[in-house]
Design an enzyme around this catalytic site. Structure first.
Site, PDB file in Angstrom:
ATOM      1  N   GLU A  94     -38.286  50.543  47.159  1.00 39.97           N
ATOM      2  CA  GLU A  94     -37.384  49.597  47.812  1.00 39.97           C
ATOM      3  C   GLU A  94     -37.418  48.208  47.176  1.00 39.97           C
ATOM      4  O   GLU A  94     -38.414  47.813  46.558  1.00 39.97           O
ATOM      5  CB  GLU A  94     -37.772  49.457  49.301  1.00 39.97           C
ATOM      6  CG  GLU A  94     -37.640  50.768  50.039  1.00 39.97           C
ATOM      7  CD  GLU A  94     -38.017  50.678  51.511  1.00 39.97           C
ATOM      8  OE1 GLU A  94     -37.678  51.614  52.242  1.00 39.97           O
ATOM      9  OE2 GLU A  94     -38.651  49.684  51.924  1.00 39.97           O
ATOM     10  N   GLU A 141     -48.985  47.752  43.514  1.00 39.34           N
ATOM     11  CA  GLU A 141     -49.832  46.727  42.904  1.00 39.34           C
ATOM     12  C   GLU A 141     -49.419  46.638  41.428  1.00 39.34           C
ATOM     13  O   GLU A 141     -49.692  47.561  40.646  1.00 39.34           O
ATOM     14  CB  GLU A 141     -51.312  47.113  43.065  1.00 39.34           C
ATOM     15  CG  GLU A 141     -52.281  46.359  42.168  1.00 39.34           C
ATOM     16  CD  GLU A 141     -52.103  44.845  42.189  1.00 39.34           C
ATOM     17  OE1 GLU A 141     -52.005  44.244  43.272  1.00 39.34           O
ATOM     18  OE2 GLU A 141     -52.042  44.259  41.080  1.00 39.34           O
ATOM     19  N   CYS A 155     -48.619  52.708  47.068  1.00 39.42           N
ATOM     20  CA  CYS A 155     -49.668  51.842  46.516  1.00 39.42           C
ATOM     21  C   CYS A 155     -51.007  52.489  46.820  1.00 39.42           C
ATOM     22  O   CYS A 155     -51.162  53.151  47.845  1.00 39.42           O
ATOM     23  CB  CYS A 155     -49.611  50.460  47.182  1.00 39.42           C
ATOM     24  SG  CYS A 155     -50.730  49.237  46.450  1.00 39.42           S
ATOM     25  N   SER A 185     -53.439  37.500  45.627  1.00 38.92           N
ATOM     26  CA  SER A 185     -53.606  37.822  47.045  1.00 38.92           C
ATOM     27  C   SER A 185     -55.059  37.582  47.421  1.00 38.92           C
ATOM     28  O   SER A 185     -55.915  38.443  47.260  1.00 38.92           O
ATOM     29  CB  SER A 185     -53.193  39.272  47.303  1.00 38.92           C
ATOM     30  OG  SER A 185     -51.793  39.376  47.180  1.00 38.92           O
ATOM     31  N   CYS A 211     -42.499  41.031  53.917  1.00 38.51           N
ATOM     32  CA  CYS A 211     -43.753  41.264  53.198  1.00 38.51           C
ATOM     33  C   CYS A 211     -44.544  42.375  53.857  1.00 38.51           C
ATOM     34  O   CYS A 211     -44.845  42.313  55.047  1.00 38.51           O
ATOM     35  CB  CYS A 211     -44.663  40.038  53.268  1.00 38.51           C
ATOM     36  SG  CYS A 211     -44.094  38.664  52.355  1.00 38.51           S
ATOM     37  N   CYS A 266     -51.302  46.142  55.402  1.00 35.79           N
ATOM     38  CA  CYS A 266     -50.045  46.350  54.686  1.00 35.79           C
ATOM     39  C   CYS A 266     -49.522  47.746  54.974  1.00 35.79           C
ATOM     40  O   CYS A 266     -50.258  48.735  54.842  1.00 35.79           O
ATOM     41  CB  CYS A 266     -50.288  46.174  53.180  1.00 35.79           C
ATOM     42  SG  CYS A 266     -48.810  46.520  52.192  1.00 35.79           S
ATOM     43  N   CYS A 311     -36.980  40.704  45.320  1.00 39.31           N
ATOM     44  CA  CYS A 311     -38.376  41.127  45.464  1.00 39.31           C
ATOM     45  C   CYS A 311     -38.459  42.586  45.032  1.00 39.31           C
ATOM     46  O   CYS A 311     -37.953  43.471  45.718  1.00 39.31           O
ATOM     47  CB  CYS A 311     -38.783  40.939  46.927  1.00 39.31           C
ATOM     48  SG  CYS A 311     -40.450  41.498  47.299  1.00 39.31           S
ATOM     49  N   CYS A 350     -54.840  47.864  51.189  1.00 43.00           N
ATOM     50  CA  CYS A 350     -55.051  46.678  52.033  1.00 43.00           C
ATOM     51  C   CYS A 350     -54.741  47.055  53.488  1.00 43.00           C
ATOM     52  O   CYS A 350     -53.711  47.655  53.783  1.00 43.00           O
ATOM     53  CB  CYS A 350     -54.178  45.519  51.562  1.00 43.00           C
ATOM     54  SG  CYS A 350     -54.550  45.027  49.865  1.00 43.00           S
TER      55      CYS A 350
HETATM   56  N1  SAH Z   1     -49.496  44.288  45.743  1.00 44.18           N
HETATM   57  C1  SAH Z   1     -49.181  42.909  45.488  1.00 44.18           C
HETATM   58  C2  SAH Z   1     -47.878  42.465  46.146  1.00 44.18           C
HETATM   59  C3  SAH Z   1     -47.931  42.585  47.643  1.00 44.18           C
HETATM   60  S1  SAH Z   1     -46.703  41.809  48.644  1.00 44.18           S
HETATM   61  C4  SAH Z   1     -50.318  42.046  45.998  1.00 44.18           C
HETATM   62  O1  SAH Z   1     -51.177  42.546  46.725  1.00 44.18           O
HETATM   63  O2  SAH Z   1     -50.359  40.873  45.662  1.00 44.18           O
HETATM   64  C5  SAH Z   1     -47.050  40.113  48.635  1.00 44.18           C
HETATM   65  C6  SAH Z   1     -48.061  39.616  49.678  1.00 44.18           C
HETATM   66  O3  SAH Z   1     -47.798  40.080  51.012  1.00 44.18           O
HETATM   67  C7  SAH Z   1     -49.480  40.035  49.349  1.00 44.18           C
HETATM   68  O4  SAH Z   1     -50.298  38.897  49.395  1.00 44.18           O
HETATM   69  C8  SAH Z   1     -49.806  40.991  50.471  1.00 44.18           C
HETATM   70  O5  SAH Z   1     -51.178  41.057  50.742  1.00 44.18           O
HETATM   71  C9  SAH Z   1     -49.023  40.415  51.621  1.00 44.18           C
HETATM   72  N2  SAH Z   1     -48.774  41.359  52.739  1.00 44.18           N
HETATM   73  C10 SAH Z   1     -48.910  42.696  52.751  1.00 44.18           C
HETATM   74  N3  SAH Z   1     -48.585  43.197  53.976  1.00 44.18           N
HETATM   75  C11 SAH Z   1     -48.248  42.150  54.751  1.00 44.18           C
HETATM   76  C12 SAH Z   1     -47.783  42.028  56.097  1.00 44.18           C
HETATM   77  N4  SAH Z   1     -47.610  43.089  56.887  1.00 44.18           N
HETATM   78  N5  SAH Z   1     -47.504  40.783  56.561  1.00 44.18           N
HETATM   79  C13 SAH Z   1     -47.643  39.705  55.753  1.00 44.18           C
HETATM   80  N6  SAH Z   1     -48.074  39.764  54.480  1.00 44.18           N
HETATM   81  C14 SAH Z   1     -48.365  40.968  53.961  1.00 44.18           C
END
Ligand code: SAH
Length: 354
Positions: free
Chosen positions: A96, A162, A116, A215, A342, A123, A109, A120
């Site tokens: 997506e 990631e 992934c 992150s 996010c 997420c 984005c 985390c």
């Molecule tokens: N995999 C990459 C990009 C992730 S999206 C990374 O980890 O950096 C960008 C940011 O959103 C990351 O910092 C991630 O930790 C955060 N994120 C993930 N799930 C989220 C959520 N449910 N609410 C807010 N931020 C979130």
């Protein structure tokens, strides 16, 4: 190779990749740049469209090469104008893209993987596990085949996946996006967000000029490890040491005059990441590194014990960092109602509306 078609896909190739191909094909070297321009300037749909290749070459190449991109299905528009697009990877997995309009920007984005494997805890994409890493063609299709492509001002690798768990394809895609033979976008308008996979982070810093977002979430290992499992192998202390080192050496990335931007992202989870002592630990960890902090209110989804932070906690966290002279912004949540915010990109097939 895409699907059952045995022909090699030219789309997604970098200039050096194309140079290897023209060498194998015993074509003059300058053809590589011509082909790159067909692919990324003129959006050629197939080999036949490359009219400055000799006709016999086009016929011959059609047997072995093709230009394949991924198509999208628009999956909804949020009340705030954010759009979600769903793509079917060549292998059939779903990924997506979110397109986020703001006052003077239009941010795309993009995803780097379907699913992934970092895991985390807060997420939603993590729950899917890794389905597949995307090829450069699949990554770049999110830009190329977007109806609003020419209006996009910023691209962030903050969708599913990631990026540094798929570093080869991501670095190739960045090269296509930012090179004069490619889409020619400014690297200042592209940001790669990562948990910090150390060897690949070094490559990203060495081989590209894009902005980097780390992150961080928590500065102390014992607080980061339970929510970001990659902390186990790639401790935040080592990641920050690398970034500090680059800043100290004043290499282009972070020199006072350098324009590459470094930021740290912190998802605000009530009682888990948002306490004042944690803000102080972040301040101490990153002090002296030219960077900014982005606080991300947590976007909730069912089935976790997490709660979003209180607004007052986010403001107190921001105030503490600001007092230390650290530029700190709070990310506005966009596209929540259509699962495009996010950490809510989950690649559900049923989210399609085509
Ligand atoms: N995999 C990459 C990009 C992730 S999206 C990374 O980890 O950096 C960008 C940011 O959103 C990351 O910092 C991630 O930790 C955060 N994120 C993930 N799930 C989220 C959520 N449910 N609410 C807010 N931020 C979130």
């Amino acid at each position: 190779m895409t699907g059952s078609d045995p022909r090699a896909n030219l789309y997604g190739a970098t200039l050096s990749g194309l140079e290897r191909i023209v060498e194998i094909e015993a074509q003059p070297r300058y053809r590589a740049r011509q082909i790159a321009e067909w692919l990324y300037r003129h959006h050629a749909p197939d080999i036949d469209a490359m009219t400055n290749l000799p006709a016999p070459t086009r016929v011959d190449w059609n047997d072995r090469y093709r230009i394949a991109t991924v198509q999208h299905h628009q999956a909804g528009t949020s009340g705030d104008g954010t759009q979600k697009h769903v793509w079917d990877a060549f292998g059939g997995d779903v990924y997506e893209t979110a397109l986020i309009p703001e006052a003077s920007r239009l941010t795309l984005c993009v995803s780097s993987q379907a699913g992934c494997r970092i895991g985390c805890k807060f997420c939603l994409t993590a729950r899917k596990g890794l389905k597949q890493s995307l090829s450069a063609a699949e990554i770049l299709s999110q830009y190329r085949n977007l109806p609003d492509r020419d209006r996009v001002t910023h691209i962030v690798f903050m969708g599913m996946g990631e990026p540094l768990d798929n570093a080869d394809a991501v670095i190739d895609a960045v090269s296509v996006l930012t090179s004069d033979w490619g889409y020619g976008l400014s690297p200042r308008r592209i940001t790669v967000s990562t948990v910090g996979i150390l060897p690949e982070l070094e490559r990203l810093l060495d081989e590209t000029d894009v902005n980097v977002a780390i992150s961080l979430h928590a500065a102390r290992r014992e607080e980061r490890l339970p929510i970001v499992p990659s902390e186990n192998r790639y401790p935040i202390a080592d990641i920050v040491a690398l970034l500090r080192d680059r800043a100290r050496l004043a290499l282009p990335p972070f020199a006072a005059t350098g324009r590459r931007r470094l930021s740290f992202e912190i998802t605000m989870l009530d009682g888990i990441t948002d306490r004042p002592a944690q803000a102080a630990a972040v301040r101490d960890l990153i002090s002296g590194i030219p960077s900014r902090v982005n606080l991300i209110p947590w976007n909730p989804f069912p089935g976790t014990q997490f709660r979003p932070s209180e607004r007052t906690a986010i403001e107190a966290y921001q105030a503490l960092l600001k007092r230390a002279g650290i530029m700190t912004t709070v990310r506005e949540s966009r596209g929540q109602d259509i699962g495009a915010a996010c950490g809510l990109l989950a690649g559900r097939r049923e989210s399609r509306v085509d």
